[in-house]
Design a protein around this motif. Structure first.
Motif, PDB file in Angstrom:
ATOM      1  N   ILE A   6      22.184  -4.733 100.074  1.00 39.74           N
ATOM      2  CA  ILE A   6      22.825  -5.914 100.667  1.00 39.74           C
ATOM      3  C   ILE A   6      23.126  -5.699 102.155  1.00 39.74           C
ATOM      4  CG2 ILE A   6      25.179  -5.236 100.040  1.00 39.74           C
ATOM      5  CD1 ILE A   6      25.684  -8.211  99.372  1.00 39.74           C
ATOM      6  N   HIS A   7      23.190  -4.440 102.584  1.00 38.49           N
ATOM      7  CA  HIS A   7      23.492  -4.106 103.979  1.00 38.49           C
ATOM      8  C   HIS A   7      22.232  -3.905 104.816  1.00 38.49           C
ATOM      9  CE1 HIS A   7      27.636  -3.592 102.738  1.00 38.49           C
ATOM     10  NE2 HIS A   7      27.201  -2.837 101.748  1.00 38.49           N
ATOM     11  N   GLY A   8      21.089  -3.861 104.167  1.00 36.02           N
ATOM     12  CA  GLY A   8      19.833  -3.605 104.867  1.00 36.02           C
ATOM     13  C   GLY A   8      19.079  -2.488 104.174  1.00 36.02           C
ATOM     14  N   PRO A   9      17.906  -2.142 104.693  1.00 36.40           N
ATOM     15  CA  PRO A   9      17.068  -1.149 104.027  1.00 36.40           C
ATOM     16  C   PRO A   9      17.629   0.273 104.124  1.00 36.40           C
ATOM     17  CG  PRO A   9      16.036  -1.873 106.066  1.00 36.40           C
ATOM     18  CD  PRO A   9      17.255  -2.716 105.880  1.00 36.40           C
ATOM     19  N   ILE A  10      17.540   0.964 102.998  1.00 37.73           N
ATOM     20  CA  ILE A  10      17.822   2.398 102.925  1.00 37.73           C
ATOM     21  C   ILE A  10      16.463   3.046 102.716  1.00 37.73           C
ATOM     22  CG2 ILE A  10      19.000   4.231 101.650  1.00 37.73           C
ATOM     23  CD1 ILE A  10      20.863   1.945 100.543  1.00 37.73           C
ATOM     24  N   ALA A  11      16.095   3.976 103.582  1.00 36.39           N
ATOM     25  CA  ALA A  11      14.757   4.566 103.494  1.00 36.39           C
ATOM     26  C   ALA A  11      14.832   6.084 103.476  1.00 36.39           C
ATOM     27  CB  ALA A  11      13.894   4.098 104.662  1.00 36.39           C
ATOM     28  N   VAL A  12      13.923   6.675 102.710  1.00 37.38           N
ATOM     29  CA  VAL A  12      13.814   8.133 102.613  1.00 37.38           C
ATOM     30  C   VAL A  12      12.340   8.509 102.611  1.00 37.38           C
ATOM     31  CG1 VAL A  12      14.193  10.159 101.138  1.00 37.38           C
ATOM     32  CG2 VAL A  12      15.950   8.391 101.273  1.00 37.38           C
ATOM     33  N   ARG A  13      12.014   9.486 103.400  1.00 38.39           N
ATOM     34  CA  ARG A  13      10.696  10.131 103.316  1.00 38.39           C
ATOM     35  C   ARG A  13      10.949  11.621 103.401  1.00 38.39           C
ATOM     36  NH1 ARG A  13       5.223  10.093 103.566  1.00 38.39           N
ATOM     37  NH2 ARG A  13       4.284  11.891 104.582  1.00 38.39           N
ATOM     38  N   TRP A  14      10.506  12.352 102.376  1.00 35.31           N
ATOM     39  CA  TRP A  14      10.620  13.804 102.459  1.00 35.31           C
ATOM     40  C   TRP A  14       9.272  14.447 102.194  1.00 35.31           C
ATOM     41  CZ3 TRP A  14       9.198  16.269  98.063  1.00 35.31           C
ATOM     42  CH2 TRP A  14       9.532  15.743  96.810  1.00 35.31           C
ATOM     43  N   SER A  65      11.212  18.863 104.984  1.00 32.45           N
ATOM     44  CA  SER A  65      11.674  17.958 106.046  1.00 32.45           C
ATOM     45  C   SER A  65      11.944  16.594 105.433  1.00 32.45           C
ATOM     46  CB  SER A  65      10.646  17.859 107.172  1.00 32.45           C
ATOM     47  OG  SER A  65       9.438  17.315 106.694  1.00 32.45           O
ATOM     48  N   MET A  66      12.893  15.893 106.026  1.00 32.59           N
ATOM     49  CA  MET A  66      13.275  14.595 105.479  1.00 32.59           C
ATOM     50  C   MET A  66      13.708  13.666 106.610  1.00 32.59           C
ATOM     51  SD  MET A  66      15.942  13.708 102.380  1.00 32.59           S
ATOM     52  CE  MET A  66      17.341  14.553 103.077  1.00 32.59           C
ATOM     53  N   LYS A  67      13.260  12.421 106.516  1.00 29.40           N
ATOM     54  CA  LYS A  67      13.686  11.369 107.435  1.00 29.40           C
ATOM     55  C   LYS A  67      14.435  10.343 106.608  1.00 29.40           C
ATOM     56  CE  LYS A  67      11.966   8.189 110.955  1.00 29.40           C
ATOM     57  NZ  LYS A  67      10.760   7.711 111.655  1.00 29.40           N
ATOM     58  N   VAL A  68      15.632   9.969 107.062  1.00 26.14           N
ATOM     59  CA  VAL A  68      16.505   9.067 106.323  1.00 26.14           C
ATOM     60  C   VAL A  68      16.940   7.933 107.242  1.00 26.14           C
ATOM     61  CG1 VAL A  68      18.745   8.896 105.169  1.00 26.14           C
ATOM     62  CG2 VAL A  68      17.371  10.950 104.884  1.00 26.14           C
ATOM     63  N   THR A  69      16.904   6.703 106.732  1.00 22.41           N
ATOM     64  CA  THR A  69      17.437   5.557 107.470  1.00 22.41           C
ATOM     65  C   THR A  69      18.580   4.957 106.670  1.00 22.41           C
ATOM     66  OG1 THR A  69      15.292   5.092 108.472  1.00 22.41           O
ATOM     67  CG2 THR A  69      16.911   3.298 108.462  1.00 22.41           C
ATOM     68  N   ILE A  70      19.734   4.824 107.332  1.00 18.79           N
ATOM     69  CA  ILE A  70      20.958   4.286 106.728  1.00 18.79           C
ATOM     70  C   ILE A  70      21.275   2.969 107.431  1.00 18.79           C
ATOM     71  CG2 ILE A  70      23.400   4.750 106.269  1.00 18.79           C
ATOM     72  CD1 ILE A  70      21.362   6.680 104.882  1.00 18.79           C
ATOM     73  N   PRO A  71      21.520   1.869 106.687  1.00 17.32           N
ATOM     74  CA  PRO A  71      21.734   0.562 107.319  1.00 17.32           C
ATOM     75  C   PRO A  71      23.064   0.457 108.067  1.00 17.32           C
ATOM     76  CG  PRO A  71      21.947   0.389 104.929  1.00 17.32           C
ATOM     77  CD  PRO A  71      21.523   1.794 105.228  1.00 17.32           C
ATOM     78  N   ALA A  72      23.154  -0.577 108.909  1.00 19.03           N
ATOM     79  CA  ALA A  72      24.353  -0.827 109.723  1.00 19.03           C
ATOM     80  C   ALA A  72      25.593  -0.983 108.853  1.00 19.03           C
ATOM     81  CB  ALA A  72      24.134  -2.078 110.566  1.00 19.03           C
TER      82      ALA A  72
END
Length: 191
Positions: A122-130, A138-145
């Protein structure tokens, strides 16, 4: 007993649709993601791998994909929870319902070199790539606003991690835990 039963059946899915999710949760909660991975990828007995090996492009009503059952049936899709919540690691923090607070806790398994997914909260996309290759994670994480997250990075003893724009993490068992706000972060292993 549960592990013995799964092993006895060679990893075949022999539960019905009602019991399959509790089976996955019991194994995941016990940290046996390796068993789940073997179970859902084996293709010698009825299950997901069996269906893929036979050319199915959608879930079937029965594990053996027999011709008398539906071949477009969603009832065995409980594995999606394991893929998102456990393998990729996207989970809600009970302290912040509705993904106001997020937990990222991936569970790499042997045989899986990378995972990439996102969830539209509901806050926007949560993304994970490991990626877990060559002894490095290695891991890239996106946390919404307007949200926060605790990111649990798998780390063998003696393995150090660097993280972009993040205060140092704390070790909890075999993980390093970082507290982050909204944004995109990269975590990389190193010695």
């Amino acid at each position: 007993s549960l592990l013995a039963e799964v092993e006895k059946n060679g990893g075949a899915q022999n539960t019905g649709n009602v019991a399959f999710r509790p089976l996955l949760r019991a194994l995941a909660d016990a940290g046996r993601h390796d068993v789940i991975h073997r179970m859902v990828t084996q293709d010698e007995k009825p299950g997901y791998g069996w269906q893929l090996k036979r050319g199915e492009t959608s879930l079937t009503e029965s594990w053996d994909a027999n011709l008398t059952s539906s071949h477009n049936h969603f009832m065995f899709a409980q594995v999606n929870e394991w893929l998102y919540r456990d393998l990729a690691g996207i989970d809600v923090d009970p302290a912040g319902p509705g993904f106001k607070k997020i937990i990222i806790r991936p569970n790499p398994v042997e045989g899986v070199e990378w995972v990439e997914t996102s969830y539209e909260s509901i806050h926007g996309p949560i993304a994970v790539r490991w990626e877990n290759t060559g002894g490095k994670f290695s891991m890239k994480v996106t946390i919404p606003a307007n949200t926060t997250a605790r990111v649990f990075v798998p780390a063998a003893e003696g393995l150090k991690f660097k993280a972009d724009s993040v205060p140092p993490g704390t070790r909890e068992g075999n993980r390093i835990v970082y507290s982050v706000g909204s944004g995109t972060y990269t975590f990389e292993s190193g010695r």
